[in-house]
Every structure is written in structure tokens, then in C-alpha cells.
Design an enzyme around this catalytic site. Structure first.
Site, PDB file in Angstrom:
ATOM      1  CB  CYS A   2    -155.308 -60.362 -10.339  1.00  0.00           C
ATOM      2  SG  CYS A   2    -153.854 -61.303 -10.769  1.00  0.00           S
ATOM      3  NE  ARG A  27    -158.433 -58.927  -5.309  1.00  0.00           N
ATOM      4  CZ  ARG A  27    -159.274 -59.965  -5.114  1.00  0.00           C
ATOM      5  NH1 ARG A  27    -160.162 -59.885  -4.154  1.00  0.00           N
ATOM      6  NH2 ARG A  27    -159.224 -61.049  -5.846  1.00  0.00           N
ATOM      7  CD1 TRP A  76    -150.427 -63.188  -6.580  1.00  0.00           C
ATOM      8  CD2 TRP A  76    -149.528 -61.524  -5.417  1.00  0.00           C
ATOM      9  NE1 TRP A  76    -149.632 -63.742  -5.631  1.00  0.00           N
ATOM     10  CE2 TRP A  76    -149.054 -62.757  -4.888  1.00  0.00           C
ATOM     11  CE3 TRP A  76    -149.090 -60.346  -4.838  1.00  0.00           C
ATOM     12  CZ2 TRP A  76    -148.181 -62.824  -3.801  1.00  0.00           C
ATOM     13  CZ3 TRP A  76    -148.211 -60.441  -3.750  1.00  0.00           C
ATOM     14  CH2 TRP A  76    -147.762 -61.646  -3.256  1.00  0.00           C
ATOM     15  CG  ASN A 102    -158.352 -62.721  -9.580  1.00  0.00           C
ATOM     16  OD1 ASN A 102    -157.248 -63.208  -9.346  1.00  0.00           O
ATOM     17  ND2 ASN A 102    -159.271 -62.537  -8.656  1.00  0.00           N
ATOM     18  N   GLY A 103    -156.799 -65.194 -11.506  1.00  0.00           N
ATOM     19  CA  GLY A 103    -156.835 -66.647 -11.316  1.00  0.00           C
ATOM     20  C   GLY A 103    -155.575 -67.285 -11.886  1.00  0.00           C
ATOM     21  CD  GLU A 499    -146.152 -71.088  12.277  1.00  0.00           C
ATOM     22  OE1 GLU A 499    -144.933 -70.979  12.472  1.00  0.00           O
ATOM     23  OE2 GLU A 499    -146.858 -70.157  11.869  1.00  0.00           O
ATOM     24  CE  LYS A 503    -148.729 -67.264  12.656  1.00  0.00           C
ATOM     25  NZ  LYS A 503    -147.440 -67.652  12.305  1.00  0.00           N
ATOM     26  CD  GLU A 506    -146.358 -64.054  14.274  1.00  0.00           C
ATOM     27  OE1 GLU A 506    -145.663 -63.161  13.779  1.00  0.00           O
ATOM     28  OE2 GLU A 506    -146.584 -65.117  13.686  1.00  0.00           O
ATOM     29  CG  HIS A 522    -133.437 -82.945  30.016  1.00  0.00           C
ATOM     30  ND1 HIS A 522    -132.557 -83.828  30.587  1.00  0.00           N
ATOM     31  CD2 HIS A 522    -134.198 -83.694  29.177  1.00  0.00           C
ATOM     32  CE1 HIS A 522    -132.744 -85.036  30.104  1.00  0.00           C
ATOM     33  NE2 HIS A 522    -133.728 -84.993  29.236  1.00  0.00           N
ATOM     34  CE  LYS A 621    -147.167 -61.555   5.385  1.00  0.00           C
ATOM     35  NZ  LYS A 621    -147.609 -62.679   6.235  1.00  0.00           N
TER      36      LYS A 621
HETATM   37  C1  AGP Z   1    -144.586 -65.456  10.922  1.00  0.00           C
HETATM   38  O1  AGP Z   1    -145.947 -65.331  11.308  1.00  0.00           O
HETATM   39  C2  AGP Z   1    -143.862 -64.143  10.997  1.00  0.00           C
HETATM   40  N1  AGP Z   1    -144.540 -63.131  10.290  1.00  0.00           N
HETATM   41  C3  AGP Z   1    -142.376 -64.258  10.653  1.00  0.00           C
HETATM   42  O2  AGP Z   1    -141.804 -65.190  11.545  1.00  0.00           O
HETATM   43  C4  AGP Z   1    -142.051 -64.738   9.213  1.00  0.00           C
HETATM   44  O3  AGP Z   1    -142.407 -66.093   9.068  1.00  0.00           O
HETATM   45  C5  AGP Z   1    -140.534 -64.584   9.006  1.00  0.00           C
HETATM   46  O4  AGP Z   1    -140.212 -63.218   9.114  1.00  0.00           O
HETATM   47  C6  AGP Z   1    -140.059 -65.102   7.634  1.00  0.00           C
HETATM   48  O5  AGP Z   1    -140.649 -64.336   6.616  1.00  0.00           O
HETATM   49  P1  AGP Z   1    -140.532 -64.863   5.095  1.00  0.00           P
HETATM   50  O6  AGP Z   1    -141.276 -66.159   5.029  1.00  0.00           O
HETATM   51  O7  AGP Z   1    -141.156 -63.787   4.261  1.00  0.00           O
HETATM   52  O8  AGP Z   1    -139.066 -65.063   4.800  1.00  0.00           O
END
Ligand code: AGP
Length: 626
Positions: A2, A27, A76, A102-103, A499, A503, A506, A522, A621
Site C-alpha cells: 500500500c 507499488r 494493495w 500499510n502492512g 528456474e 531467469k 528471459e 542421452h 508481467k
Molecule cells: C517468470 O519470471 C515469468 N515472468 C513467467 O514465466 C511467469 O512466471 C508466468 O507467466 C506465470 O505467471 P503467473 O505466476 O502470474 O501465473
């Protein structure tokens, strides 16, 4: 998180509040509101769900709300859906106390029950309304001043808060209290400001006070007095902000991603404390755990009886959330003895679904809006299967449509590449594994207690890793020219590799693959050339020797080797060109520690390549399309 803004001075407050809140939009929020007081008149409260512009439109950009003393807020949602009714400010009867927060108030349900017994009623679902009415209760019951009422409330409340409050009997003044949530106080010419963060007031003043933890302050035009919890005044230095506005939004970090990597300890701590109850009423502070602890999933909606009944768990997610699912599979199967199947959302929804009414489908999603994950949820519900959502956004589509919801408390995540939400999701899955194991009898109480105790040390251990970033930055400079990077691991280490690889690719656009250590030979080993970087993850003691063999295989073909392992395991040091050590922890929880160096590696390689870390090309996002 928030956003809070407050102003007292000689100008009209509302336009300043709206302007300040607009600087805090980064935020993340889902509703907004303000309360402005003209002299001794009651405050005028205006709230709006949605964007700040809606609030601005409702008040003709603040021109229809008069007064020189006011507080504003962007919410938020953590407790209670995003709505006008749940938006702040919240008020006690007769506008005796009006405040924003906020919290997270962890014991708000217990406090709410107490207030109801004292005759209070509630109009919202928020923890904040409970906090404001608790202040009102102490103010009225003991007939004390605002500072004493705030102090009594702070002693009673568990959680984190930055509170800004106006009292009917104190026109032209704002009272604030802080514990763990950010808050700064700005001083102008016969004007005083309060805000969650620097950007909100940078336009008006660079002179600020930093209020300490468990401290309060009394604000009037150009005057600030600080108090400690005993009600004694404390002196504070007035400091000068040197940051520019953009740097201030990122809390002084260069990118939101680095800021959010550093917010992981708090995201994990808040997520643990949202469902773990500690015997003596305290909560974990990330360094120590007081007394015995137990897991309470009542806020999730899962009962022990339902947990006993589940025959199989299907975890469905996309991207990093899918990688959480892969890790969760190992942890939940080992702790709870429940078969777990993990599927990509985009695959799950098009296969012949062999779901049983006694199955549980778990949808993991930071945004709660990912189209493929939402579709998988709907398909599952159509087949009469119970669904659990692990999401970070209150009131999101997946949260609203699932039968059970486990909210991660990571706060809004701005960088496209997820870090703190991923970490909070991981911890949520560990907690489910422990609780399922306990309830289904595959885990003894003693073992569960030990695991919860260890869980609470993760934030501190991550903080230690973050203090040692420079070595990773050096190694990243070696990686940045690479065309292909491979991540190798077995078991949970393989899940971490997934993961780490995502990272890397991407945000740095370097091609990368995560490989199960035993699978490389393989076929893919043919890609290994002189200098190909291979990062081996070695945290599972029974698998380390095997992964070392795989690393030796690729090393003998010219690979440039990094070993990522736990303190005390030196077996890879002789084989690797670079070894990075993470603190020890229970093997089920090593993903939470091992992922941090991999997040940082991806970040540093992307920076070395001069790329837009927070907004990588082609990515969004939240992927709300198929
Ligand atoms: C991860 O860094 C990416 N931004 C992407 O793979 C993300 O995890 C994926 O689109 C799933 O998003 P969500 O967790 O909002 O469902």
C-alpha cells in the site's frame, strides 16, 4: 504494498495527496482513498475502487474537497477483496478516529472478536478497520491522548504497520505509528508530510525524518514530535534526500528486480506468518522462532478432514510458477506421501483429464490472471474436482474462482521476471507439504516442529546470501559473452535449475537449458564445446556424487564449470572453475536458498549486456492470452 501520503500546512491538502499517491502507483494497488479536514469540521472521506484516476475524477482532481490537513492511501489488498468499501481511509464511529495503514495485522481476527465483544461493529473485511477501531477503543476507554492510544494499540497488535491517523479532537494534526512497514516524514516551510516512500514527497521537500521501528510521531504544520513506545519524546536528525525521483521509486536500487530480490526475506517471512501460529503469540521475525509453532490453514479454507481425503494432487501452472510445482512435487510427495503430478497450464487444458473427485488441483499463479492457468482451474471445477489457488493478488480471477486460496504475501511484483513471488510460492508449498504430512500421519509432530523451525530461518539465510553478491557479479562477467548456458541438477536441484535457466534467458536473452543430470548424455551433451558454461546445482546429499560425475563428463569436453552447493560440501571445488556456497538448511528447503544466486546471475548477466532488466523484450508481467 500500500501507499500512504499525509499533509498538513497552508495549502489545500487533496491535490497534494493525489499527486503524492500518483508517485506511489508503482507499488501496485487496487483501490484508493483520502480523508481531508477543514479546520474543526469532520473529515470528508472519498474512496474509489480501481485506479487513482477514478479517485481524482471523483474529487475533480481534489478541488471539491476542502481542508489543509489530510491523509491519502492506495491499497494493495491483503485482507478483504479490492472494493470501495475495503479501501482506506477507515473510520471509527462518529469519525472519532480516521486512518490509513500499510502492512499486515496478523492477529486482526482475534482483535476483531474482542472489539465486537466491546460493542464495535465492522463495515469492511479489512485488518485496517480493526486496527483503527482498536485505536479508538483505547482512546475512548482510557481517556488517554492519541499517542498513548497508539502505544496501547501497538503493544496489542501483531504484524507490520505504517499508520497515519487523524483524531476528531485534534484538528490540524496527524499521528503516525510504525512497525516494519516503511514510512518517512517530510518537513517544508510550515508544512509537514508523511509518506510510505520518498517519491511521494520529493517534489515538495528533500528534508526528511526516518521514524524508527515501534515509534510514533505527532505532526502539525511544520512541527514533528517523535515518541517511543513508553510515550517519551525522542530526538531525530533531519536528513537530506539526495536521490532523484526515479531512483527513489526503486528504493535506491537500479532496477525493481534487484529491489524485489532483496524483498524476498520479507516476502517469505510474511507468507510464513500468515499461516504459522507461534505458541507464545509472537511471530517469526526471520531470525528466531519463539516457542512451538503450528500451521493454521483456516484462512486458506482447507480442513484436516478434506486434507485426509485427497487421493492425488495435480499442480498446474506456467513459467516460474510451474517450476515451483516441480519443486513442490518432490517436497509434498516426500513429506506427505501424496502422489503429485505437475502439468503446464497450456498442456493440462488440452489433454484427456483423468481427474478423480477426490483429487486436488493446485493452481499456482503470481498474477492470478494467467489465461492457461485460469482455464485449467475452470476445467477442473467442471469435472467436480476441488481446487486450491496459490496466488499473490487478492481478488484476482484465479483467487475468486478457486475453492481454497492460499495468498502469498509478497506484495506487488513490478519486474516482469518473478523473484519474490516465486520464493513466496515455494514456501507456501513447503507449508502445505508439512501440514498434509502431519494431518495424514506421514510426519511426526516432532519432525513437523523441526521443519517449521527451520522454515523460519530461511529469511535470515537469504539475507546472508544477499550480503555476498559481488562474487556472483564477477562470475556473471565471465558468463555474459556466452551463447549457451546449461544448468545441471538432479531431484530438487533439477527443479532449481529450471528456474535458474528461465531467469537467465528471459532477461539476458542468452540461450539456456536446465537438464536433469542423468539425461545430458542421452543427446544434449553433443552441444558441449570448449568454454560452454555449465552450472551444476548440488544441494541434495544423496545425489551430489552423481551430479559431480555429470559435471566431470562435461568438464572433460571443455565445459566451464560453476558449482552451486551448501556450506561444508567441498567435493565439487576441485572440479569446478567457480564454486558458490549457500547456507545449510533442511534439504526440502534448499530451492529457496539456491535460487537466489541464480536470480542474481541472470540479473548481472543482463546488466552486463546492457539490457532492460525490468521489462525484457516480448514479455508481459501477466500472460492473460492463450
Ligand atoms: C517468470 O519470471 C515469468 N515472468 C513467467 O514465466 C511467469 O512466471 C508466468 O507467466 C506465470 O505467471 P503467473 O505466476 O502470474 O501465473
Amino acid at each position: 504494498m500500500c501507499g500512504i501520503v499525509g499533509y498538513i500546512g497552508k495549502k489545500q491538502a487533496a491535490p497534494i495527496l493525489l499527486d503524492g499517491l500518483s508517485k506511489l502507483e508503482y507499488r501496485g494497488y487496487d483501490s484508493a482513498g483520502l480523508a481531508v479536514r477543514d479546520g474543526e469540521k469532520d473529515p470528508v472521506v472519498v474512496k474509489a475502487k480501481g485506479r487513482l484516476k477514478d479517485l481524482s475524477d471523483k474529487t475533480a482532481e481534489g478541488t471539491t474537497v476542502f481542508g489543509c490537513c489530510g491523509i491519502g492511501h492506495t491499497r494493495w489488498a491483503t485482507h478483504g477483496e479490492p472494493s470501495e468499501n475495503n479501501a482506506h481511509p477507515h473510520v471509527s464511529d462518529g469519525m472519532n478516529v480516521v486512518g490509513v495503514h500499510n502492512g499486515i495485522i496478523e492477529n486482526y481476527q482475534e482483535l476483531k472478536a474482542k472489539m465486537i465483544r466491546k460493542g464495535y461493529s465492522f463495515y469492511s473485511d479489512t485488518d485496517t478497520e480493526v486496527a483503527i477501531k482498536t485505536v479508538d477503543y483505547y482512546y475512548r476507554k482510557y481517556g488517554v491522548g492519541p499517542i498513548d492510544a497508539l502505544a496501547k494499540t501497538m503493544v496489542r497488535v501483531r504484524g507490520s504497520y505504517a499508520l497515519a491517523v487523524m483524531f476528531k479532537d485534534y484538528p490540524g494534526e496527524i499521528f503516525v505509528a510504525r512497525k516494519d512497514s516503511p514510512m518517512i516524514i517530510g518537513l517544508g516551510e510550515d508544512e509537514t508530510y508523511v509518506a510510505s516512500d520518498v517519491p511521494a514527497i520529493l517534489k515538495y521537500t528533500r528534508k526528511v525524518y526516518y521514524i524508527g521501528n515501534l515509534e510514533m510521531a505527532r505532526l502539525s504544520a511544520g512541527q514533528v514530535t517523535f515518541y517511543n513506545l513508553d510515550g517519551d519524546t525522542v530526538e531525530k536528525p533531519l536528513t537530506e534526500i539526495t536521490w532523484d525521483a526515479e531512483a527513489a521509486e526503486k528504493g535506491g536500487y537500479e532496477h525493481f528486480m534487484m529491489k524485489e530480490i532483496h524483498e524476498q526475506p520479507k516476502a517469505i517471512l510474511d507468507t510464513i506468518n500468515s499461516v504459522v501460529r507461534f505458541a507464545d503469540g509472537t511471530a517469526s521475525d526471520g531470525r528466531t522462532v519463539a516457542g512451538k509453532a503450528s500451521i493454521d490453514l483456516s484462512s486458506v479454507g482447507l480442513t484436516d478432514e478434506e486434507i485426509r481425503k485427497f487421493r492425488q494432487i495435480h499442480i498446474v501452472a506456467c513459467g516460474s510458477a510451474y517450476h515451483v510445482g516441480i519443486a513442490a512435487q518432490y517436497v509434498i510427495e516426500d513429506l506427505a506421501g501424496v502422489p503429485v503430478r505437475v502439468e503446464l497450464g497450456s498442456e493440462f487444458r488440452y489433454r484427456t483429464l483423468l481427474l478423480d473427485p477426490d483429487d486436488l488441483v493446485v493452481i499456482i499463479s503470481q498474477s492470478g490472471e494467467t489465461a492457461d492457468s485460469l482455464a485449467a482451474l475452470r476445467e477442473s471445477k467442471e469435472k467436480g474436482v476441488r481446487t486450491l489457488a496459490i496466488v499473490n493478488v487478492v481478488g484476482s480471477s484465479i483467487a475468486r474462482e478457486a475453492d481454497y486460496v492460499f495468498y502469498t504475501m509478497a506484495g506487488p511484483e513490478i519486474a516482469v521476471a518473478t523473484t519474490k513471488a516465486y520464493s513466496a510460492q515455494l514456501v507456501s508449498c513447503y507449508i502445505l507439504g508439512i501440514q498434509f504430512g502431519l494431518v495424514r500421519g506421514t510426519l511426526s509432530q516432532e519432525k513437523a516442529d523441526r521443519l517449521i523451525q527451520e522454515l523460519s530461518t530461511l529469511p535470515g539465510k537469504i539475507a546472508r546470501i544477499l550480503e555476498d553478491k559481488e562474487r556472483l557479479q564477477w562470475f556473471a562477467s565471465k558468463l555474459s559473452p556466452a551463447h549457451d548456458i546449461f544448468f545441471l541438477g538432479r531431484g530438487l536441484d533439477y527443479a532449481i535449475c529450471m528456474e535458474g535457466s528461465l531467469k537467465m534467458k528471459e532477461i539476458s536473452y542468452v540461450h539456456s537449458e536446465a537438464y536433469a543430470g542423468g539425461e545430458l548424455k542421452h543427446g544434449t551433451i553433443s552441444l558441449i564445446e570448449e568454454g560452454t558454461p555449465v552450472i551444476g546445482v548440488l544441494t541434495q546429499k544423496d545425489l551430489i556424487e552423481k551430479t559431480i560425475s555429470n559435471m566431470v563428463e562435461v568438464g572433460s569436453r571443455g565445459a566451464y564449470l560453476m558449482g552451486l552447493t551448501t556450506n561444508g560440501n567441498f567435493s565439487i571445488e576441485d572440479q569446478a572453475d567457480f564454486t558458490y556456497y549457500i547456507p545449510r538448511t533442511d534439504e526440502h528447503f534448499t530451492p529457496s536458498l539456491a535460487v537466489v544466486p541464480l536470480q542474481l546471475l541472470g540479473y548481472y548477466v543482463a546488466c552486463a549486456r546492457g539490457l532492460d532488466v525490468d521489462k525484457p523484450r516480448n514479455l508481459a508481467k501477466s500472460v492473460t492470452v492463450e
